[in-house]
Design a protein around this motif. Sequence first.
Motif, mmCIF file in Angstrom:
data_model
loop_
_atom_site.group_PDB
_atom_site.id
_atom_site.type_symbol
_atom_site.label_atom_id
_atom_site.label_comp_id
_atom_site.label_asym_id
_atom_site.label_seq_id
_atom_site.Cartn_x
_atom_site.Cartn_y
_atom_site.Cartn_z
ATOM 1 N N MET A 156 0.831 -1.203 0.000
ATOM 2 C CA MET A 156 0.000 0.000 0.000
ATOM 3 C C MET A 156 0.866 1.254 0.000
ATOM 4 O O MET A 156 0.603 2.209 -0.746
ATOM 5 N N LYS A 161 -1.091 -1.022 -7.253
ATOM 6 C CA LYS A 161 -2.422 -1.026 -7.846
ATOM 7 C C LYS A 161 -3.072 -2.409 -7.713
ATOM 8 O O LYS A 161 -4.288 -2.527 -7.676
ATOM 9 N N ILE A 192 -7.116 -0.323 -4.245
ATOM 10 C CA ILE A 192 -6.103 -1.328 -4.558
ATOM 11 C C ILE A 192 -6.813 -2.658 -4.763
ATOM 12 O O ILE A 192 -7.631 -3.065 -3.936
#
Length: 318
Positions: A156, A161, A192
């Motif tokens: 993160m 992504k 995400i």
Amino acid sequence: MEEELLRFEHVVQKHAGRNVLDDFKLNLFRGEIVNLIGVRGYENDCLMELFSGQSPLIEGSFWFHEQKTDLTKRPLQPSKGVVCIRKQSNLIPQMTVGENLFVIKSNRHKFFLNIHAVYQQTHYLLKKTGISISADALASGLCPAQCHYVEILRGMIQNAKLIVLEDIAESYSDAEKEQLRKLLSEIAKQKITILYLSFYPGAVLPVVDRIVLMHRGQHIRTYYPEETSEGELTDLVRRINYGESTPSIVHSAGRVIFEIRELCTSNMSHPFSLKLHQGEIVGIYDNGQRICSEVTDCIFEKRNWSKGTILLDEEELQ
């Protein structure tokens, strides 16, 4: 409208002369959690190598943010923002949680860290996600689940992504699985995408948006949580891979020293039975490791079973 993150079409990957992925298709949307089930060991390795950029495509098409990229000439690049997390942790054991989380920037081969800022930010992230780990704890002292939590957070922080996880939670306790689900749900809120690979339905099933079933390297069907249950999916995976129950072959008529009779837990779709005779060496083949882990946890008193009996020298274990 959902925004598509990536799409594979008509993918073919080979290993040792055989097709591991055969006309495989998969699409993922931003911020969703997907459990890809029916993934066998060599398929898992093939997919992880593909997503981590270790191998190019043999055949097939790939789109990322609706832009087509030829992965047959060049593997997936780190700039795409795909992070792969495997069962074996890749944290640096001699470094702390905070040091592992944040990128160390170099200047003429010397490394500098604002330790106070690192630990402050680490403490904030751990508290926000409900993870009970000290920011200055050494990675070498963490349990496997804690290592995985840190790796997910690092993804993160690195603006991932897509985070691809193999079945890291198969040996987790129930509490660790619940923590993983909370963490992944929090990560998904940041747009995400999460892809969890497993043979049987994984620990993430209660929080998934979709379940994709694959068999023999192909995408068979997509399910939504409201359409099915963990028991139905587990039974489906077992039947298409193994058919009906396989009869055991007994090679010994010696005294039975250990026996499992019709053992069943909440995570098992069918009862399990086994007899171990004196002097025998017995192996249990379980592609997805669900039965092995459940039986092992019951034997070593890490899990209660809903029905069945375990006997040692004809004495029932409680």
